[in-house]
Design a protein around this motif. Structure first.
Motif, PDB file in Angstrom:
ATOM      1  N   GLY A 100       8.666   2.617  -2.827  1.00  0.00           N
ATOM      2  CA  GLY A 100       7.416   3.027  -3.455  1.00  0.00           C
ATOM      3  C   GLY A 100       6.178   2.670  -2.657  1.00  0.00           C
ATOM      4  N   TYR A 101       6.343   1.996  -1.538  1.00  0.00           N
ATOM      5  CA  TYR A 101       5.199   1.621  -0.706  1.00  0.00           C
ATOM      6  C   TYR A 101       5.432   2.072   0.727  1.00  0.00           C
ATOM      7  N   ASP A 102       4.342   2.349   1.410  1.00  0.00           N
ATOM      8  CA  ASP A 102       4.403   2.810   2.793  1.00  0.00           C
ATOM      9  C   ASP A 102       4.041   1.731   3.796  1.00  0.00           C
ATOM     10  N   CYS A 103       3.409   0.672   3.313  1.00  0.00           N
ATOM     11  CA  CYS A 103       2.945  -0.372   4.225  1.00  0.00           C
ATOM     12  C   CYS A 103       2.867  -1.708   3.495  1.00  0.00           C
ATOM     13  N   LYS A 115     -10.428   5.414   0.239  1.00  0.00           N
ATOM     14  CA  LYS A 115     -10.155   6.751  -0.313  1.00  0.00           C
ATOM     15  C   LYS A 115      -9.567   7.679   0.743  1.00  0.00           C
ATOM     16  N   ASN A 116      -9.864   7.409   2.020  1.00  0.00           N
ATOM     17  CA  ASN A 116      -9.328   8.218   3.112  1.00  0.00           C
ATOM     18  C   ASN A 116      -7.891   7.854   3.464  1.00  0.00           C
ATOM     19  N   LEU A 117      -7.378   6.805   2.852  1.00  0.00           N
ATOM     20  CA  LEU A 117      -6.114   6.227   3.291  1.00  0.00           C
ATOM     21  C   LEU A 117      -5.100   6.010   2.175  1.00  0.00           C
ATOM     22  N   PHE A 118      -5.506   5.288   1.146  1.00  0.00           N
ATOM     23  CA  PHE A 118      -4.564   4.851   0.111  1.00  0.00           C
ATOM     24  C   PHE A 118      -4.554   5.783  -1.090  1.00  0.00           C
ATOM     25  N   ALA A 119      -3.397   5.846  -1.754  1.00  0.00           N
ATOM     26  CA  ALA A 119      -3.261   6.660  -2.956  1.00  0.00           C
ATOM     27  C   ALA A 119      -4.128   6.127  -4.097  1.00  0.00           C
ATOM     28  N   SER A 120      -4.424   4.830  -4.060  1.00  0.00           N
ATOM     29  CA  SER A 120      -5.177   4.178  -5.137  1.00  0.00           C
ATOM     30  C   SER A 120      -5.757   2.870  -4.615  1.00  0.00           C
ATOM     31  N   HIS A 121      -6.752   2.349  -5.333  1.00  0.00           N
ATOM     32  CA  HIS A 121      -7.244   0.998  -5.042  1.00  0.00           C
ATOM     33  C   HIS A 121      -6.396  -0.054  -5.755  1.00  0.00           C
ATOM     34  N   PHE A 165       0.819  -1.209   0.000  1.00  0.00           N
ATOM     35  CA  PHE A 165       0.000   0.000   0.000  1.00  0.00           C
ATOM     36  C   PHE A 165       0.853   1.259   0.000  1.00  0.00           C
ATOM     37  N   LYS A 166       0.370   2.256  -0.723  1.00  0.00           N
ATOM     38  CA  LYS A 166       0.976   3.580  -0.737  1.00  0.00           C
ATOM     39  C   LYS A 166      -0.043   4.543  -0.143  1.00  0.00           C
ATOM     40  N   LYS A 167       0.406   5.365   0.778  1.00  0.00           N
ATOM     41  CA  LYS A 167      -0.484   6.320   1.430  1.00  0.00           C
ATOM     42  C   LYS A 167      -0.868   7.438   0.460  1.00  0.00           C
ATOM     43  N   ARG A 168      -1.955   8.126   0.790  1.00  0.00           N
ATOM     44  CA  ARG A 168      -2.319   9.312   0.019  1.00  0.00           C
ATOM     45  C   ARG A 168      -1.179  10.316   0.122  1.00  0.00           C
TER      46      ARG A 168
END
Length: 136
Positions: free
Chosen positions: A66-69, A102-108, A8-11
């Motif tokens: 490239g990922y946060d989590c 949508k409140n969390l990730f840059a994309s689905h 996952f990538k954060k917003r």
């Protein structure tokens, strides 16, 4: 045992602390808050691992992967994993999940993989290492 790994990538407008706080206190509790019992059917373990780029000791550079989590969930069988995926994709549940993401990730569009693990002997007598999970 089967493990699923999601990247996952954060917003971009969130700090790392905001991302972690929302994930831990909102998103990871979403199914439970909606009344789903259990929150992730037949899952054995559910872990979020927050990433912080560090200096590569060989090159001296910091490389952002490239990922946060990395999120990991373990199941006892492929059948349990596939059943969980069907529940998540249920047309009645999916809008709630997408709205919260949508409140969390840059994309689905987040990579999802399953993982087969092999352990190497790391103990002083050649035994395989063991990590013990302790619950408070």
């Amino acid at each position: 045992m089967l493990k699923q790994i999601c990247f996952f990538k954060k917003r971009p407008d969130m700090t790392a602390d905001e991302f972690m706080d929302y994930y831990e206190n909102q998103h990871s509790q979403l199914a439970k808050k909606s009344g789903a019992k259990p929150a992730i059917p037949n899952a054995v373990r559910y872990v979020r691992r927050y990433l912080k780029p560090e200096i590569n000791p060989v090159t001296g550079q910091v490389h952002d992967c490239g990922y946060d989590c990395i999120m990991e969930i373990w199941w006892n069988s492929r059948e349990d994993f596939e059943n969980s995926q069907r529940i998540i994709a249920d047309p009645e549940r999916l809008p709630m999940t997408k709205a919260d993401e949508k409140n969390l990730f840059a994309s689905h569009d987040n990579p999802i993989v399953t993982c087969i693990e092999y352990d190497s002997p790391m103990g002083p007598n050649g035994e395989t290492g063991r990590v013990e999970v302790v619950y408070d």
